[in-house]
Scaffold this active site. Sequence first.
Site, PDB file in Angstrom:
ATOM      1  N   LEU A 186     -30.180  79.956 -25.962  1.00 56.32           N
ATOM      2  CA  LEU A 186     -29.713  79.033 -24.926  1.00 56.32           C
ATOM      3  C   LEU A 186     -30.187  79.438 -23.536  1.00 56.32           C
ATOM      4  CD1 LEU A 186     -28.004  76.570 -24.170  1.00 56.32           C
ATOM      5  CD2 LEU A 186     -25.989  78.060 -24.133  1.00 56.32           C
ATOM      6  N   ILE A 207     -45.923  75.302 -25.286  1.00 55.36           N
ATOM      7  CA  ILE A 207     -46.104  76.604 -25.929  1.00 55.36           C
ATOM      8  C   ILE A 207     -46.220  77.725 -24.905  1.00 55.36           C
ATOM      9  CG2 ILE A 207     -48.642  76.682 -26.054  1.00 55.36           C
ATOM     10  CD1 ILE A 207     -46.384  77.442 -29.003  1.00 55.36           C
ATOM     11  N   ARG A 251     -38.856  71.863 -17.071  1.00 56.11           N
ATOM     12  CA  ARG A 251     -39.442  70.688 -17.717  1.00 56.11           C
ATOM     13  C   ARG A 251     -38.593  69.428 -17.608  1.00 56.11           C
ATOM     14  NH1 ARG A 251     -44.638  72.274 -17.688  1.00 56.11           N
ATOM     15  NH2 ARG A 251     -44.903  74.242 -18.774  1.00 56.11           N
ATOM     16  N   HIS A 296     -33.919  77.805 -19.161  1.00 54.96           N
ATOM     17  CA  HIS A 296     -35.087  78.056 -18.321  1.00 54.96           C
ATOM     18  C   HIS A 296     -36.150  76.975 -18.545  1.00 54.96           C
ATOM     19  CE1 HIS A 296     -37.732  80.446 -15.847  1.00 54.96           C
ATOM     20  NE2 HIS A 296     -38.670  80.376 -16.768  1.00 54.96           N
ATOM     21  N   HIS A 298     -44.109  78.530 -22.885  1.00 57.04           N
ATOM     22  CA  HIS A 298     -42.821  79.231 -22.864  1.00 57.04           C
ATOM     23  C   HIS A 298     -42.810  80.168 -24.064  1.00 57.04           C
ATOM     24  CE1 HIS A 298     -41.067  76.687 -19.697  1.00 57.04           C
ATOM     25  NE2 HIS A 298     -41.996  75.859 -20.128  1.00 57.04           N
TER      26      HIS A 298
END
Lengths: 304, 304, 304, 304
Positions: free
Chosen positions: D216, D111, D226, D221, D113
């Site tokens: 996208l 979260i 990740r 990113h 992000h």
Amino acid sequence: MALTPEQQAEIEAARAEPRPTLRAVAPGMEAQLHIAHPILDHGLIRVVDYMGDDGAICQAARVSYGRGTKAVSDDRGLIRYLMRHWHSTPFEMCEVKFHVKLPIFVARQWIRHRTANVNEYSARYSVLDREFYIPAPEQLAAQSRTNNQGRGQLLEGAEAQRVLDILREDATRAYDHYEDMLTPDPEAGKQGLARELARMNLPANVYTQWYWKVDLHNLFHFLRLRADHHAQYEIRIYAEKMAEIVKDWVPLAYEAFADYRLGAASLSAQARAVLKRRLAGETVTEETSGMSKGEWREFVEEWG
Amino acid sequence: MALTPEQQAEIEAARAEPRPTLRAVAPGMEAQLHIAHPILDHGLIRVVDYMGDDGAICQAARVSYGRGTKAVSDDRGLIRYLMRHWHSTPFEMCEVKFHVKLPIFVARQWIRHRTANVNEYSARYSVLDREFYIPAPEQLAAQSRTNNQGRGQLLEGAEAQRVLDILREDATRAYDHYEDMLTPDPEAGKQGLARELARMNLPANVYTQWYWKVDLHNLFHFLRLRADHHAQYEIRIYAEKMAEIVKDWVPLAYEAFADYRLGAASLSAQARAVLKRRLAGETVTEETSGMSKGEWREFVEEWG
Amino acid sequence: MALTPEQQAEIEAARAEPRPTLRAVAPGMEAQLHIAHPILDHGLIRVVDYMGDDGAICQAARVSYGRGTKAVSDDRGLIRYLMRHWHSTPFEMCEVKFHVKLPIFVARQWIRHRTANVNEYSARYSVLDREFYIPAPEQLAAQSRTNNQGRGQLLEGAEAQRVLDILREDATRAYDHYEDMLTPDPEAGKQGLARELARMNLPANVYTQWYWKVDLHNLFHFLRLRADHHAQYEIRIYAEKMAEIVKDWVPLAYEAFADYRLGAASLSAQARAVLKRRLAGETVTEETSGMSKGEWREFVEEWG
Amino acid sequence: MALTPEQQAEIEAARAEPRPTLRAVAPGMEAQLHIAHPILDHGLIRVVDYMGDDGAICQAARVSYGRGTKAVSDDRGLIRYLMRHWHSTPFEMCEVKFHVKLPIFVARQWIRHRTANVNEYSARYSVLDREFYIPAPEQLAAQSRTNNQGRGQLLEGAEAQRVLDILREDATRAYDHYEDMLTPDPEAGKQGLARELARMNLPANVYTQWYWKVDLHNLFHFLRLRADHHAQYEIRIYAEKMAEIVKDWVPLAYEAFADYRLGAASLSAQARAVLKRRLAGETVTEETSGMSKGEWREFVEEWG
């Protein structure tokens, strides 16, 4: 840019009265506060407010890493580590607010950076000033023949003169008409056109101004794109001044930014492999590089 | 706006071949896809793509509320509940992408809505078309005397004609000069000015275009501000067309938006108290209302 | 919350040395800076830094409206006008940074507000403290029977005691096991589990902490949702303290927020029409209101 | 993860009825739609909806560059150019929505992000399922001795068994108590604790679920951070599956991402200079490199 005496007086007043605060204070930024730096022919940039300093970046990082940061005990090392590993959130803990006066075509590029707060002068509410950007002769360049978004050689002689004349005359006439359309004249039966309509006659080199507030992480992102030599000169000159200001504000963060972003190079997977083969003594050609023609050309420009 | 035969052919081609998908399909939006709606004199708006429908809003809400949503079993009731209680995230689950052609002074207002994705035509890379917005006579209004950001009466007769002539002639001349500055002429020793510089001569009513992508929650926010009667006509006319399109796309969400936002009223604490006193039979005056003069004036406009 | 002597000393040191600045200073906020307000049983909130004051909001608004703002000459009137008409950008010109210590289940609600900057204590890098939220008896409520997301009557007697025992014992045991799993013991052949794994054993009432930085507009949005009586008590208690702090910081903006948001009411198109009919003397029933059952119930709760 | 028969039936129903659309269709993504990929022991990820394809990226880029893009006529070359030069906006024109089931400690990383839309299952409204993440033996690692945020050797024998027992027993007990506290029992005088309170007893390895929608560019990113080997395994395993899905969806964009981001290397100004000296035949040591000890160590890991 010539500040009006009124503006100059305001700046002096703002700088005349230091007041006590319990917040973090960045001495290099206090020296910058409120001072107007002239940019282009009528533009300016100045710092109106700021929050945080190099220490604030470390303070936030140490909250994140808790006891785990004991190993990196000095601020400079910690800040470089954060920058190197793209840990961006501690840099978001600093904030700065600029007052900028800039031509509209520059403002249109600038506003594309969405993660900032903006209050722009509104030409619906108010009348714009009679100020236009006219390039200096050393900026009056022809279209580049190799770069779709770049400039080539300087214009010279009659062509240069003619271009400057056009820009000056068209802007002057447009502004005269703008004023004329706006002005009511009851005796002549003129009501005066609405400001929100009259403004459409003004060219893209008319100056506007805004307050622009941004955090340090997003400002670095802006500077990476706009202080770059690919950026158009008319926005780059603002970015370069902002970079100087940031260097005064957060010298450690700026140094890390210069080393890990501005002066850094990015290698694609193919470029990385080619460099390793070269370091191992192999001669690599375009054909054996795995790169396209355009990729190889850009690679050779950097690495020979 | 006149589409070129090439553009018209592209739209027809895009609409000619339905293809099977397993995604949610909104029939009202399929009927809209790709079709160009003319706006102003040379502008347009059209839907290029979309994601989701009324069902997608409910699907997301039901994930959030899990078994707790059994009570609100029908989609219309659920969507109205979400809108009424400012539960905005389910509306973010729908997305739409528009192609818009619009004057630059409209684009500058529009871009202030930051939570959207944008690709704009670049006048650094390419030459802008010779197309300018010239208001229709029924939009040629004087500055309002009571509202700093509004229009008053229509201009008439000689003043109207003169304004239209100015706008047309200045735009034409500016574009002629733009083209002239751009064009190399080796025999005459002309290199041609860089596009990124020449564009500064163009006025704010020249048309640009962009792809603009936004989620439904943020689109509703845009529509609330820009389809409002306080918005400038030249952006409102786009917003009104978008509102019609959204109504076709997500009819239940649009109805809730119309009832709870577009047609809604907001009452300050003071206004709320005054209404309650009135309902109880009391006569409230400006003096006893607890409101300022301006607040009272706006209150009376709505509530008498 | 008990601050450690070390933390208390840090706060005193931070408050001991005012330094001169040329920035806007908000006296009410200087009085708040660094001071830790206890929240819940082990939580806290304190202001770490801020930027701007009521004057900064007006300064930005006056840039936008230029000469057009002469009419609204006093700050209070201007700020109320901005708030009333949803002109949000001037409020974005103020920024504040909080240090917050809060249970994880509260942090999970809080973080959903995306327009803020956050640095959270990382349980990958560091070991969390042995601190858990255990509700006070007056917060130990049963599930509401009418509101899916609310609390009903207080638990009493044996049930209350049993719940408190469970929460305390489970948290204690979970933390004991966390510590045990983490601790290497070479003699017993124990390496110690990775911190990033061990943390999964900790319950949602364990405390975390973060720096949270936000602009005033987005903070008001947060407060509107979280200082509301629909919000869960455990986050509302933080929001209420923040509201008090904001009142000290920007008293004029806070007053406008209280009047136009916190204390305001929103009327749907239907509710607006019903109120007008009532004011005109008509008796309106659910049947003739145009509202659904749920909408009517909520309307009657407010308007009788 | 075992889908319930009801969920399985829903997925089959969603996949059973292709419907015609006039939108861009990505065949590789249609094959993915709705299908649940098991992740960890009870988690899942599946695509619920998408917008756009490789062609949509090029379409948007060609609007930006207008006639200027004639030179880069093929889609693959254009997409690689955009990625290489950090032209991110065309990638924002594609959007995807996932349904994800994941442990809460993973959700808390995810979260962070912020540029995504989220609807999460609410434990205020509904009761969470009895499902916990228990690591597989090959993931049960000790704390790394060299990396504060990493794992070292696997736990073995009695220690491994003991850790697994603790995680299983504590989770089971916590859930038993959660259920018990929630359940009203009028005969025993139990009202049942409010759901918003009872959830605080559940550990961070309990599963939650959400709808997560992202463009996208921001997804790339996310994947860069990740799907990286520095990321914690329990989130990386989701990112890796998403990377596979993206490869099916937009194969050209994914290839460019893999070459210019995932497989790329970033060189600081110092590292760049050292490589050039090495390529010129010079032997560079830590002392003459201009790097700190930590910087040199990371450099040597990559470049020998």
